[in-house]
Design a protein around this motif. Sequence first.
Motif, PDB file in Angstrom:
ATOM      1  N   LEU A  95     -64.159  18.019   8.933  1.00 56.94           N
ATOM      2  CA  LEU A  95     -64.624  16.655   8.691  1.00 56.94           C
ATOM      3  C   LEU A  95     -64.160  15.698   9.779  1.00 56.94           C
ATOM      4  O   LEU A  95     -64.752  14.640   9.971  1.00 56.94           O
ATOM      5  CB  LEU A  95     -64.150  16.175   7.319  1.00 56.94           C
ATOM      6  N   GLY A  96     -63.114  16.054  10.489  1.00 60.76           N
ATOM      7  CA  GLY A  96     -62.621  15.230  11.582  1.00 60.76           C
ATOM      8  C   GLY A  96     -63.357  15.440  12.893  1.00 60.76           C
ATOM      9  O   GLY A  96     -63.104  14.731  13.865  1.00 60.76           O
ATOM     10  N   SER A  97     -64.290  16.392  12.923  1.00 61.84           N
ATOM     11  CA  SER A  97     -65.035  16.637  14.160  1.00 61.84           C
ATOM     12  C   SER A  97     -65.958  15.455  14.448  1.00 61.84           C
ATOM     13  O   SER A  97     -66.446  14.781  13.540  1.00 61.84           O
ATOM     14  CB  SER A  97     -65.841  17.933  14.065  1.00 61.84           C
ATOM     15  N   ARG A  98     -66.179  15.201  15.704  1.00 58.81           N
ATOM     16  CA  ARG A  98     -66.978  14.048  16.125  1.00 58.81           C
ATOM     17  C   ARG A  98     -68.384  14.092  15.541  1.00 58.81           C
ATOM     18  O   ARG A  98     -68.897  13.089  15.049  1.00 58.81           O
ATOM     19  CB  ARG A  98     -67.040  13.994  17.645  1.00 58.81           C
ATOM     20  N   GLU A  99     -69.020  15.270  15.556  1.00 58.31           N
ATOM     21  CA  GLU A  99     -70.396  15.391  15.066  1.00 58.31           C
ATOM     22  C   GLU A  99     -70.491  15.019  13.585  1.00 58.31           C
ATOM     23  O   GLU A  99     -71.380  14.266  13.180  1.00 58.31           O
ATOM     24  CB  GLU A  99     -70.912  16.809  15.276  1.00 58.31           C
ATOM     25  N   ILE A 100     -69.596  15.525  12.773  1.00 60.37           N
ATOM     26  CA  ILE A 100     -69.665  15.268  11.332  1.00 60.37           C
ATOM     27  C   ILE A 100     -69.269  13.825  11.021  1.00 60.37           C
ATOM     28  O   ILE A 100     -69.894  13.177  10.178  1.00 60.37           O
ATOM     29  CB  ILE A 100     -68.806  16.284  10.554  1.00 60.37           C
ATOM     30  N   LYS A 101     -68.249  13.314  11.696  1.00 56.72           N
ATOM     31  CA  LYS A 101     -67.871  11.912  11.486  1.00 56.72           C
ATOM     32  C   LYS A 101     -69.037  10.993  11.841  1.00 56.72           C
ATOM     33  O   LYS A 101     -69.321  10.043  11.109  1.00 56.72           O
ATOM     34  CB  LYS A 101     -66.634  11.550  12.307  1.00 56.72           C
ATOM     35  N   THR A 102     -69.728  11.283  12.931  1.00 54.92           N
ATOM     36  CA  THR A 102     -70.870  10.470  13.337  1.00 54.92           C
ATOM     37  C   THR A 102     -71.975  10.544  12.287  1.00 54.92           C
ATOM     38  O   THR A 102     -72.564   9.521  11.915  1.00 54.92           O
ATOM     39  CB  THR A 102     -71.401  10.944  14.712  1.00 54.92           C
ATOM     40  N   TRP A 103     -72.256  11.762  11.786  1.00 52.54           N
ATOM     41  CA  TRP A 103     -73.297  11.906  10.764  1.00 52.54           C
ATOM     42  C   TRP A 103     -72.915  11.165   9.479  1.00 52.54           C
ATOM     43  O   TRP A 103     -73.740  10.464   8.892  1.00 52.54           O
ATOM     44  CB  TRP A 103     -73.549  13.385  10.461  1.00 52.54           C
ATOM     45  N   MET A 104     -71.664  11.316   9.036  1.00 50.06           N
ATOM     46  CA  MET A 104     -71.231  10.646   7.793  1.00 50.06           C
ATOM     47  C   MET A 104     -71.313   9.134   7.938  1.00 50.06           C
ATOM     48  O   MET A 104     -71.790   8.440   7.036  1.00 50.06           O
ATOM     49  CB  MET A 104     -69.805  11.072   7.414  1.00 50.06           C
ATOM     50  N   THR A 105     -70.884   8.614   9.074  1.00 48.39           N
ATOM     51  CA  THR A 105     -70.941   7.164   9.300  1.00 48.39           C
ATOM     52  C   THR A 105     -72.379   6.683   9.292  1.00 48.39           C
ATOM     53  O   THR A 105     -72.692   5.663   8.669  1.00 48.39           O
ATOM     54  CB  THR A 105     -70.255   6.825  10.638  1.00 48.39           C
ATOM     55  N   ALA A 106     -73.277   7.415   9.927  1.00 51.62           N
ATOM     56  CA  ALA A 106     -74.685   7.037   9.939  1.00 51.62           C
ATOM     57  C   ALA A 106     -75.293   7.114   8.544  1.00 51.62           C
ATOM     58  O   ALA A 106     -76.059   6.231   8.134  1.00 51.62           O
ATOM     59  CB  ALA A 106     -75.469   7.927  10.909  1.00 51.62           C
ATOM     60  N   ALA A 107     -74.963   8.157   7.800  1.00 52.74           N
ATOM     61  CA  ALA A 107     -75.506   8.317   6.443  1.00 52.74           C
ATOM     62  C   ALA A 107     -75.036   7.183   5.531  1.00 52.74           C
ATOM     63  O   ALA A 107     -75.789   6.721   4.679  1.00 52.74           O
ATOM     64  CB  ALA A 107     -75.085   9.666   5.868  1.00 52.74           C
ATOM     65  N   MET A 108     -73.833   6.729   5.701  1.00 47.30           N
ATOM     66  CA  MET A 108     -73.309   5.651   4.868  1.00 47.30           C
ATOM     67  C   MET A 108     -73.753   4.274   5.352  1.00 47.30           C
ATOM     68  O   MET A 108     -73.881   3.359   4.548  1.00 47.30           O
ATOM     69  CB  MET A 108     -71.778   5.702   4.839  1.00 47.30           C
TER      70      MET A 108
END
Length: 180
Positions: A164-177
Amino acid sequence: MMRTWPVIAAMFLALGGLSAVAAYEMAPPRAGEWHEMAWPFPRDGWPAGRAFRCGAADCGGDVEVYVRPKLGFCNCTSGVADDDEVDRVADVDMISARFAPLKTGDSVDVADMTGRIRAYAVELPGGKRTAIGIALSHRCDLMVIAAQGSGDAAQVRQAALAFLGSREIKTWMTAAMGSR
């Protein structure tokens, strides 16, 4: 004739660069890599999320992580208040209806969101596994994460949080929220 050499040299450099990019893209996965898979759960009132898997050799045991937003599903003032809320919303029940908390949960911060994380024992047809439930709040929305693995609670938690700390997933989660 002198002016054609720089053009030829530039073409060789460009082709070499494209070859390097192609070799990188086609290389076998590196250790510790996660691979996206199809959402494994039946449809419910929320949209399907994203699901990922990491093999035993790379993550200290097979680990799967399921991530999805639940927009408009959070207490706007207190966020994720307690472990009971994690039990209700974190999708651990989608892994198995037979789950029991292993201990009290902890506060956690992921991708600039705060919430709670809790470990569970889950019973599956193939035997017992460890699960982790995470509920994170952002304004009046939730990001919920459920993870399951063959390792102990500390291993599954560590693998899930590292992912969850990876850049790709953090970016996706931030965009989704942030889409609301």
